[in-house]
Design an enzyme around this catalytic site. Structure first.
Site, short mmCIF file in Angstrom:
data_model
loop_
_atom_site.label_atom_id
_atom_site.label_comp_id
_atom_site.label_asym_id
_atom_site.label_seq_id
_atom_site.Cartn_x
_atom_site.Cartn_y
_atom_site.Cartn_z
N HIS A 1 -7.07 -3.56 5.32
CA HIS A 1 -6.50 -2.20 5.24
C HIS A 1 -7.34 -1.36 4.28
CE1 HIS A 1 -4.18 0.72 2.91
NE2 HIS A 1 -3.45 0.94 3.98
N ASN A 2 -7.63 -1.92 3.12
CA ASN A 2 -8.39 -1.15 2.13
C ASN A 2 -9.82 -0.89 2.59
OD1 ASN A 2 -6.05 -1.34 0.63
ND2 ASN A 2 -7.12 -1.76 -1.29
N GLU B 1 -9.59 1.89 4.79
CA GLU B 1 -9.33 3.06 3.92
C GLU B 1 -10.67 3.61 3.38
OE1 GLU B 1 -6.14 2.39 0.96
OE2 GLU B 1 -7.62 2.91 -0.57
N SER C 1 0.83 -1.22 0.00
CA SER C 1 0.00 0.00 0.00
C SER C 1 0.86 1.25 0.00
CB SER C 1 -0.92 0.03 1.22
OG SER C 1 -1.69 1.22 1.17
N LYS D 1 -4.12 -6.84 3.82
CA LYS D 1 -4.19 -5.70 2.87
C LYS D 1 -5.64 -5.41 2.51
CE LYS D 1 -3.22 -2.37 0.19
NZ LYS D 1 -3.35 -2.30 -1.21
N1 LIG Z 1 -2.59 1.93 -8.26
C1 LIG Z 1 -2.48 1.91 -6.94
O1 LIG Z 1 -2.51 2.94 -6.25
C2 LIG Z 1 -2.30 0.60 -6.25
C3 LIG Z 1 -2.40 -0.60 -6.93
N2 LIG Z 1 -2.19 -1.77 -6.29
C4 LIG Z 1 -2.23 -3.04 -7.02
O2 LIG Z 1 -0.99 -3.19 -7.71
C5 LIG Z 1 -1.20 -3.86 -8.96
C6 LIG Z 1 -0.69 -2.99 -10.09
O3 LIG Z 1 -1.44 -1.80 -10.08
P1 LIG Z 1 -1.23 -0.66 -11.18
O4 LIG Z 1 0.21 -0.35 -11.28
O5 LIG Z 1 -2.19 0.41 -10.84
O6 LIG Z 1 -1.58 -1.39 -12.55
P2 LIG Z 1 -2.95 -1.94 -13.12
O7 LIG Z 1 -3.74 -2.59 -12.04
O8 LIG Z 1 -3.60 -0.87 -13.91
O9 LIG Z 1 -2.43 -3.10 -14.11
C7 LIG Z 1 -1.72 -2.79 -15.27
C8 LIG Z 1 -0.55 -3.73 -15.43
O10 LIG Z 1 -0.98 -5.10 -15.48
C9 LIG Z 1 -0.46 -5.71 -16.66
N3 LIG Z 1 -1.31 -6.81 -17.10
C10 LIG Z 1 -2.65 -6.83 -17.13
N4 LIG Z 1 -3.08 -8.02 -17.58
C11 LIG Z 1 -1.96 -8.77 -17.85
C12 LIG Z 1 -1.75 -10.08 -18.34
N5 LIG Z 1 -2.77 -10.87 -18.66
N6 LIG Z 1 -0.48 -10.51 -18.47
C13 LIG Z 1 0.56 -9.71 -18.16
N7 LIG Z 1 0.41 -8.45 -17.68
C14 LIG Z 1 -0.84 -7.99 -17.53
C15 LIG Z 1 -0.39 -4.57 -17.64
O11 LIG Z 1 0.42 -4.90 -18.72
P3 LIG Z 1 0.24 -4.09 -20.11
O12 LIG Z 1 1.03 -2.85 -19.96
O13 LIG Z 1 0.80 -5.03 -21.10
O14 LIG Z 1 -1.22 -3.85 -20.29
C16 LIG Z 1 0.18 -3.49 -16.75
O15 LIG Z 1 1.55 -3.66 -16.53
C17 LIG Z 1 -2.68 -4.16 -9.03
O16 LIG Z 1 -2.92 -5.45 -8.55
C18 LIG Z 1 -3.29 -3.13 -8.10
O17 LIG Z 1 -4.52 -3.54 -7.56
C19 LIG Z 1 -1.84 -1.82 -4.96
C20 LIG Z 1 -1.74 -0.68 -4.24
C21 LIG Z 1 -1.98 0.63 -4.80
O1 LIG Z 2 -4.79 -0.51 -2.67
C1 LIG Z 2 -4.82 0.69 -2.84
C2 LIG Z 2 -4.40 1.61 -1.76
O2 LIG Z 2 -4.19 0.97 -0.58
C3 LIG Z 2 -5.31 1.23 -4.15
O3 LIG Z 2 -5.13 2.58 -4.28
C4 LIG Z 2 -6.70 0.81 -4.45
O4 LIG Z 2 -6.87 0.78 -5.83
C5 LIG Z 2 -7.75 1.71 -3.84
O5 LIG Z 2 -8.99 1.12 -3.97
P1 LIG Z 2 -10.17 1.71 -4.88
O6 LIG Z 2 -9.59 1.92 -6.26
O7 LIG Z 2 -11.22 0.66 -4.82
O8 LIG Z 2 -10.57 3.01 -4.25
#
Ligand SMILES: NC(=O)C1=CN([C@@H]2O[C@H](COP(=O)(O)OP(=O)(O)OC[C@H]3O[C@@H](n4cnc5c(N)ncnc54)[C@H](OP(=O)(O)O)[C@@H]3O)[C@@H](O)[C@H]2O)C=CC1
Ligand SMILES: O=C(CO)[C@H](O)[C@H](O)COP(=O)(O)O
Length: 484
Positions: A189-190, A193, A132, A186
């Site tokens: 946590h969310n 959140e 997170s 986690k």
């Molecule tokens: N964004 C945030 O603030 C937070 C996100 N997370 C978690 O972290 C993870 C990454 O989040 P985020 O960076 O936002 O990215 P996204 O959740 O938007 O995912 C995009 C990424 O996933 C890849 N992807 C999707 N499908 C596939 C597949 N079938 N095979 C290989 N690669 C794939 C994409 O590749 P391509 O470029 O080829 O499409 C890209 O690199 C997620 O699980 C998310 O829930 C956790 C905490 C905070």
């Molecule tokens: O994991 C997180 C932070 O801790 C991500 O920001 C998460 O995507 C937030 O949830 P939502 O998009 O449902 O508001």
């Protein structure tokens, strides 16, 4: 397979989280980071934009595996669900027994349990780790909640400690428990959140509609609150968001953002899991439902002319009202955390995890979205009494609720009279009153269940299970517990 084997860690998935986590890893002494993304363009962009990181790009899974020194360690940061399964399927083809695959995405903990079991059969270690902190946390230090085996933790611990946020000198990472424990924590946590954000949003709405203060003035109030017991990242960023002016229209940004809140699913999972475990996380549930309600424009439009309160409402003493709202926010926040920790306790019991509640509060003090001073009080509460049955009954929280509850009641009454929705404030208060009640109307519910379904009931004055012959002479018989 190319023979490179020079990176000690790799990242798969280079969107917001993965690219920043890869940069964080690369910035730590001794790390060389291999990077791979399904679409080549993201890899190329990251490598080109950050030459200082010394990334070793890979363009297929074979090359990625060959770039990593053994035993290999790779962190997956891809879209949770099918994306995670797709990457794991590929990695197990090119990794070897003893290697470690870490899923740092927001996976559903039951998926992590399934994946850990399946991957373990190949001899490869699989660790589900909640991460997170969003973009900034991933880059500068997130809060990390790893599950997985003790063996994996020996290798992973030093790496994760080196990239985690630091709060009061301690890295915000701990081995939460086995298999899905990290993703479970986690998820909760969310959920917290969601509740925290909804409570803050309700506080803003009440102050704005009650006092007529502008978003910028309310930003000042939040900035002030951030210096006291409500000090937290979410209060801090709320002030920033409220102060922002839209460049195009010159109006506060908050007034031009469509009022329909999105959700990626972790809040809903928290509530679904709590329902399965029988844990009342009502504040978190209301926060999830509030987002759902906001995102129903057709229903909202159809209901917009339904009658509201007949008298218009205005706060007579704005300063006193703002202070009441602050107290209501603090009290409701205590309830949200107490409910979240109840869910962690129940999950740990159900899945056989040895989760140290105080350690969880400690690793949430830095790096994550719910980071707050307040978490120190939770760690202290569990240090004083590890078997605390409800967090809100700990001495510190008992005192805080005692001095805030009258204001909390005034705010909920005022909101109801004014027709301003405050689902998280009011459900948290109802939970508080429910928990502290000597006697609940659940007795009547038991009577009703027994009437229509012979579901039986217990009595307060003697042991046993009873049923009243409702359709007979209404005498009571002692019976077996109902199984239907
Ligand atoms: N964004 C945030 O603030 C937070 C996100 N997370 C978690 O972290 C993870 C990454 O989040 P985020 O960076 O936002 O990215 P996204 O959740 O938007 O995912 C995009 C990424 O996933 C890849 N992807 C999707 N499908 C596939 C597949 N079938 N095979 C290989 N690669 C794939 C994409 O590749 P391509 O470029 O080829 O499409 C890209 O690199 C997620 O699980 C998310 O829930 C956790 C905490 C905070
Ligand atoms: O994991 C997180 C932070 O801790 C991500 O920001 C998460 O995507 C937030 O949830 P939502 O998009 O449902 O508001």
């Amino acid at each position: 397979m190319p023979e490179k084997s020079v990176a000690n860690i790799g990242v798969v998935g280079l969107a917001v989280m993965g690219s920043n986590l890869a940069r964080n890893l690369a910035s730590r002494e001794g790390n060389t980071v291999a990077v791979f993304n399904r679409s080549r363009s993201r890899t190329d962009e990251l490598v080109a934009e950050h030459p200082e990181a010394g990334f070793l790009p890979a363009y297929d899974y074979e090359e990625f595996a060959a770039t990593l020194s053994k035993p290999r360690t790779a962190i997956i940061m891809v879209q949770a669900g099918k994306g995670t399964d797709a990457v794991i399927d590929e990695l197990v083809q090119v990794f070897e027994p003893g290697d470690i695959i870490v899923d740092g995405g927001n996976a559903l903990f039951t998926d992590t349990i399934r994946r850990e079991k399946a991957v373990r059969e190949t001899g490869i270690n699989f660790v589900g780790a909640g991460i997170s902190g969003g973009e900034e946390g991933a880059l500068n230090g997130p809060s990390i909640m790893p599950g997985g085996s003790d063996e994996s933790w020996v290798t992973l611990g030093p790496i994760l400690r080196s990239i985690a946020a630091v709060a009061e000198g301690e890295p915000c990472v701990t081995h939460v428990g086995h298999d899905g424990a990290g993703h479970f924590v986690k998820m909760v946590h969310n959920g917290i959140e969601y509740a925290d954000m909804q409570l803050i949003a309700e506080a803003y709405d009440l102050i704005r509609r009650g006092t007529g203060k502008s978003p910028a003035e309310i930003a000042d109030i939040f900035a002030q609150w951030n210096k006291g017991e409500l000090e937290s990242y979410l209060i801090e960023i709320t002030a920033e968001v409220l102060r922002q002016v839209d460049a195009e229209t010159g109006t506060p940004l908050v007034d031009v953002i469509l009022d329909q809140a999105g959700a990626k699913g972790t809040g809903a999972w928290t509530v679904q899991t709590a329902l399965d475990l029988g844990i009342p996380v009502s504040g978190i549930a209301e926060a999830v439902f509030a987002r759902s309600l906001s995102s129903k424009p057709a229903q909202r439009a159809a209901a917009s002319d339904l009658p509201g309160p007949s008298e218009s409402w205005k706060v007579s003493d704005p300063d006193a009202f703002v202070e009441d709202v602050r107290k209501a926010l603090y009290a409701s926040k205590i309830v949200a955390y107490s409910q979240g920790f109840d869910e962690i306790v129940a999950g740990a019991q159900q899945y056989g995890w040895d989760i140290k509640k105080g350690d969880i509060a400690a690793i949430w003090r830095g790096g994550c979205i719910i980071r707050a001073q307040f978490l120190n009080r939770i760690t202290e509460a569990y240090a004083e009494d590890a078997g605390l049955v409800a967090l809100l009954t700990a001495p510190y929280f008992r005192e805080a609720l005692g001095r805030t509850q009258e204001a909390w009641r005034r705010v909920v009454v005022t909101a109801a009279q004014a027709g301003i929705p405050s689902p998280a404030f009011s459900s948290s208060l109802a939970y508080y009153d429910g928990l502290r009640a000597d006697r609940l109307p659940a007795a009547l519910v038991q009577g009703q269940r027994d009437f229509f379904g012979a579901h039986t009931y217990k009595r307060v004055d003697k042991d046993g299970v009873f049923h009243t012959l409702w359709s007979g002479d209404r005498s009571e018989i002692e019976t077996e517990p109902s199984t239907h």
